[in-house]
Scaffold this motif. Sequence first.
Motif, PDB file in Angstrom:
ATOM      1  N   ASP A   1       0.326 -38.461  19.741  1.00 18.39           N
ATOM      2  CA  ASP A   1      -0.420 -38.125  18.918  1.00 18.39           C
ATOM      3  C   ASP A   1      -1.889 -37.288  18.776  1.00 18.39           C
ATOM      4  O   ASP A   1      -2.281 -37.586  19.518  1.00 18.39           O
ATOM      5  CB  ASP A   1      -1.733 -39.830  18.922  1.00 18.39           C
ATOM      6  N   ARG A   2      -1.154 -36.386  18.797  1.00 18.45           N
ATOM      7  CA  ARG A   2      -2.015 -34.812  19.814  1.00 18.45           C
ATOM      8  C   ARG A   2      -2.827 -34.470  18.181  1.00 18.45           C
ATOM      9  O   ARG A   2      -3.850 -34.395  18.639  1.00 18.45           O
ATOM     10  CB  ARG A   2      -1.153 -33.796  18.816  1.00 18.45           C
ATOM     11  N   GLY A   3      -3.727 -35.365  17.265  1.00 17.57           N
ATOM     12  CA  GLY A   3      -4.239 -35.761  16.539  1.00 17.57           C
ATOM     13  C   GLY A   3      -5.650 -36.059  16.928  1.00 17.57           C
ATOM     14  O   GLY A   3      -6.216 -35.884  16.880  1.00 17.57           O
TER      15      GLY A   3
ATOM     16  N   ARG B   1      -9.660 -31.400  10.032  1.00 15.93           N
ATOM     17  CA  ARG B   1      -8.226 -31.898   9.834  1.00 15.93           C
ATOM     18  C   ARG B   1      -7.218 -30.974   8.723  1.00 15.93           C
ATOM     19  O   ARG B   1      -6.710 -30.996   8.537  1.00 15.93           O
ATOM     20  CB  ARG B   1      -7.970 -33.022   9.730  1.00 15.93           C
ATOM     21  N   ARG B   2      -7.993 -30.931   7.618  1.00 10.56           N
ATOM     22  CA  ARG B   2      -7.729 -31.092   6.317  1.00 10.56           C
ATOM     23  C   ARG B   2      -7.635 -28.869   5.899  1.00 10.56           C
ATOM     24  O   ARG B   2      -7.182 -28.111   5.143  1.00 10.56           O
ATOM     25  CB  ARG B   2      -8.272 -30.601   4.670  1.00 10.56           C
TER      26      ARG B   2
ATOM     27  N   PRO C   1      -6.156 -24.973   8.114  1.00 12.17           N
ATOM     28  CA  PRO C   1      -5.281 -24.083   8.146  1.00 12.17           C
ATOM     29  C   PRO C   1      -5.502 -23.902   9.716  1.00 12.17           C
ATOM     30  O   PRO C   1      -4.532 -24.436  10.612  1.00 12.17           O
ATOM     31  CB  PRO C   1      -5.548 -23.580   7.665  1.00 12.17           C
TER      32      PRO C   1
ATOM     33  N   TRP D   1      -6.257 -26.481  12.105  1.00 13.05           N
ATOM     34  CA  TRP D   1      -5.786 -27.739  12.799  1.00 13.05           C
ATOM     35  C   TRP D   1      -4.680 -28.326  13.772  1.00 13.05           C
ATOM     36  O   TRP D   1      -4.711 -28.053  14.604  1.00 13.05           O
ATOM     37  CB  TRP D   1      -5.781 -29.287  11.875  1.00 13.05           C
ATOM     38  N   SER D   2      -3.493 -27.144  12.919  1.00 15.48           N
ATOM     39  CA  SER D   2      -2.453 -26.806  13.289  1.00 15.48           C
ATOM     40  C   SER D   2      -1.873 -26.293  14.595  1.00 15.48           C
ATOM     41  O   SER D   2      -2.144 -27.080  15.778  1.00 15.48           O
ATOM     42  CB  SER D   2      -1.227 -26.564  12.452  1.00 15.48           C
ATOM     43  N   GLY D   3      -3.526 -25.022  14.728  1.00 10.94           N
ATOM     44  CA  GLY D   3      -3.707 -25.113  16.251  1.00 10.94           C
ATOM     45  C   GLY D   3      -4.070 -25.754  16.916  1.00 10.94           C
ATOM     46  O   GLY D   3      -3.718 -25.161  18.101  1.00 10.94           O
TER      47      GLY D   3
ATOM     48  N   GLU E   1      -4.115 -28.861  16.819  1.00 11.37           N
ATOM     49  CA  GLU E   1      -2.747 -29.684  17.699  1.00 11.37           C
ATOM     50  C   GLU E   1      -1.499 -28.879  19.049  1.00 11.37           C
ATOM     51  O   GLU E   1      -1.251 -29.724  19.060  1.00 11.37           O
ATOM     52  CB  GLU E   1      -1.645 -30.821  16.691  1.00 11.37           C
ATOM     53  N   ALA E   2      -1.640 -27.748  18.559  1.00  7.53           N
ATOM     54  CA  ALA E   2      -0.606 -26.997  19.195  1.00  7.53           C
ATOM     55  C   ALA E   2      -0.748 -27.216  20.675  1.00  7.53           C
ATOM     56  O   ALA E   2      -0.328 -26.926  21.534  1.00  7.53           O
ATOM     57  CB  ALA E   2      -0.583 -25.826  18.822  1.00  7.53           C
TER      58      ALA E   2
END
Length: 266
Positions: A143-145, A166-167, A169, A171-173, A175-176
Amino acid sequence: MDKTLSRDGTPIAYRRHGDGPPVILVGGALSTAADEAPLAALLAPRFTVVTYDRRGRGASGDGGPYALRHEIEDLAAVAATTGGRVSVFGMLSGGALALEAQAAGLPVDLLAVYDPPYTPGPAGLLYKSRCTALLHRLLAAGDRGGAVELYLSRTGVPEETIARMRRAPLWSGLEAVAHTLAYDDALLGDGSVPAGRLASVTARTLVVTGGFSTEQAHRTTLALAAAIPRARHRTLTGQTRELAPHAIAPVLTEFFSRPVHARQAS
């Protein structure tokens, strides 16, 4: 970005900005070299500023089980690319890393740190222990988020702001690099100020906090300044945990511009 190899063979990506005496910027949790670029640009007219992706982030590698000594070796490898002694500025957990590295012998003349997030005191140590356990459960479950959200909430980011993030762009960075939150957590130990080790810091040190930082941050930075032999404490009016580059840049420029003979004599 250029790359250098750490002692264990892990490639560490770094970038140079400007020209002058070398200054290395060490980012905090979830940050990469790109996040340090605005401050680097402000310092570049006076210094050769080196930013780098800490282990497991951005273009750097991630070699095997985490150990604090590896991150110290990473910073030492980056420092070696400058060809001599360096000055270092560390933000938040990056400040804790910079302190540990200098205590271990990294050749630093001048060292500045901003709000290293130790959590001394019984309540702080208990809180750190509980957060560490929860962080490891979240990461073990993939659960990275959730791990990023835990970190953000711990640092005072409101729930509604996290929901908007979270909504977005970005956020993906986040989580990475979420797995590296365990690295920052580990380098802080149990959360107490490592006064014994910090007594070995030989660099002239500036410990900075923000005027709007938490009361715990104020107490912690005062404790750090007391533990480091050649340290002084400074509060930046109007600043919070989210330090503005334009607020810290003139402070660092003045501090890192000390003449070499003054550095050696002080």
